[in-house]
Design a protein around this motif. Structure first.
Motif, mmCIF file in Angstrom:
data_model
loop_
_atom_site.group_PDB
_atom_site.id
_atom_site.type_symbol
_atom_site.label_atom_id
_atom_site.label_comp_id
_atom_site.label_asym_id
_atom_site.label_seq_id
_atom_site.Cartn_x
_atom_site.Cartn_y
_atom_site.Cartn_z
ATOM 1 N N LYS A 188 8.897 12.078 54.217
ATOM 2 C CA LYS A 188 10.019 12.711 53.522
ATOM 3 C C LYS A 188 10.701 11.725 52.583
ATOM 4 C CE LYS A 188 13.991 15.653 54.115
ATOM 5 N NZ LYS A 188 14.755 16.476 55.053
ATOM 6 N N ASP A 189 10.772 10.461 53.002
ATOM 7 C CA ASP A 189 11.367 9.407 52.175
ATOM 8 C C ASP A 189 10.456 8.181 52.232
ATOM 9 O OD1 ASP A 189 12.957 7.739 50.678
ATOM 10 O OD2 ASP A 189 14.661 7.785 52.043
ATOM 11 N N PRO A 190 9.327 8.231 51.529
ATOM 12 C CA PRO A 190 8.340 7.158 51.655
ATOM 13 C C PRO A 190 8.847 5.782 51.212
ATOM 14 C CG PRO A 190 7.740 8.646 49.877
ATOM 15 C CD PRO A 190 8.890 9.264 50.599
ATOM 16 N N ARG A 191 9.728 5.743 50.225
ATOM 17 C CA ARG A 191 10.230 4.440 49.775
ATOM 18 C C ARG A 191 11.078 3.758 50.840
ATOM 19 N NH1 ARG A 191 11.016 6.645 43.983
ATOM 20 N NH2 ARG A 191 9.069 5.950 43.034
ATOM 21 N N ALA A 192 11.766 4.538 51.656
ATOM 22 C CA ALA A 192 12.584 3.971 52.731
ATOM 23 C C ALA A 192 11.741 3.564 53.938
ATOM 24 C CB ALA A 192 13.646 4.972 53.165
ATOM 25 N N ASN A 193 10.551 4.144 54.065
ATOM 26 C CA ASN A 193 9.760 3.933 55.276
ATOM 27 C C ASN A 193 8.503 3.094 55.110
ATOM 28 O OD1 ASN A 193 11.208 5.578 57.346
ATOM 29 N ND2 ASN A 193 10.937 7.134 55.767
ATOM 30 N N PHE A 194 8.095 2.836 53.858
ATOM 31 C CA PHE A 194 6.877 2.070 53.626
ATOM 32 C C PHE A 194 7.113 1.054 52.511
ATOM 33 C CE2 PHE A 194 5.482 6.107 55.380
ATOM 34 C CZ PHE A 194 4.587 5.707 56.360
ATOM 35 N N PRO A 195 6.425 -0.093 52.590
ATOM 36 C CA PRO A 195 6.548 -1.077 51.513
ATOM 37 C C PRO A 195 5.814 -0.596 50.259
ATOM 38 C CG PRO A 195 4.931 -1.813 53.123
ATOM 39 C CD PRO A 195 5.547 -0.547 53.667
ATOM 40 N N PRO A 196 6.130 -1.182 49.115
ATOM 41 C CA PRO A 196 5.411 -0.807 47.887
ATOM 42 C C PRO A 196 3.903 -1.014 48.053
ATOM 43 C CG PRO A 196 7.299 -2.185 47.383
ATOM 44 C CD PRO A 196 7.153 -2.185 48.870
ATOM 45 N N GLN A 197 3.135 -0.203 47.340
ATOM 46 C CA GLN A 197 1.676 -0.259 47.396
ATOM 47 C C GLN A 197 1.129 -0.787 46.086
ATOM 48 O OE1 GLN A 197 0.842 3.679 50.002
ATOM 49 N NE2 GLN A 197 1.250 4.062 47.888
ATOM 50 N N VAL A 198 -0.018 -1.460 46.169
ATOM 51 C CA VAL A 198 -0.689 -1.944 44.961
ATOM 52 C C VAL A 198 -1.263 -0.767 44.187
ATOM 53 C CG1 VAL A 198 -2.599 -3.345 44.096
ATOM 54 C CG2 VAL A 198 -1.214 -4.177 46.009
ATOM 55 N N ASP A 199 -1.948 0.119 44.887
ATOM 56 C CA ASP A 199 -2.544 1.302 44.261
ATOM 57 C C ASP A 199 -1.721 2.523 44.651
ATOM 58 O OD1 ASP A 199 -4.879 0.162 43.022
ATOM 59 O OD2 ASP A 199 -5.671 -0.131 45.043
ATOM 60 N N GLY A 200 -1.321 3.284 43.676
ATOM 61 C CA GLY A 200 -0.638 4.533 43.944
ATOM 62 C C GLY A 200 0.858 4.393 44.148
#
Length: 100
Positions: free
Chosen positions: A23-35
């Motif tokens: 629901k809030d991927p930026r709050a729950n996961f670190p930045p990704q290289v791809d995508g």
């Protein structure tokens, strides 16, 4: 999506947790290289790591969520990225409200 498949998918605590994180991927996961976390979704590898499960176990959870129409997969290179299908979740919520 059928409501029965959606309810089956939602009947598992791990799948509910995945949907909450997405629901809030930026709050729950670190930045990704791809995508992009929002536009493309979250890499399945990152979800498996956060959930503490193997890749095959995560694949089964994501298969159920995808078949229920609650998440949308997207292939980027050799990885699969997942994001919530907000329209499907809203439709399921509306259908549930009408049933009660």
């Amino acid at each position: 999506m059928t409501n029965a498949l959606a309810f089956k998918a939602l009947g598992n605590d791990r799948r509910l947790q995945i949907l909450a994180w997405l629901k809030d991927p930026r709050a729950n996961f670190p930045p990704q290289v791809d995508g992009d976390l929002v536009e493309d979704g979250v890499c399945g590898v990152r979800i498996a790591e956060k959930l503490g499960v193997s890749q095959p176990t995560l694949s089964e959870h994501m298969r159920v969520l995808t078949q229920a129409g609650l998440v949308t997969p997207k292939r980027i290179k050799q990885w699969t990225f997942y994001r919530r299908d907000e329209a499907a979740l809203a439709a399921l919520t509306a259908a549930l409200a009408q049933e009660v």
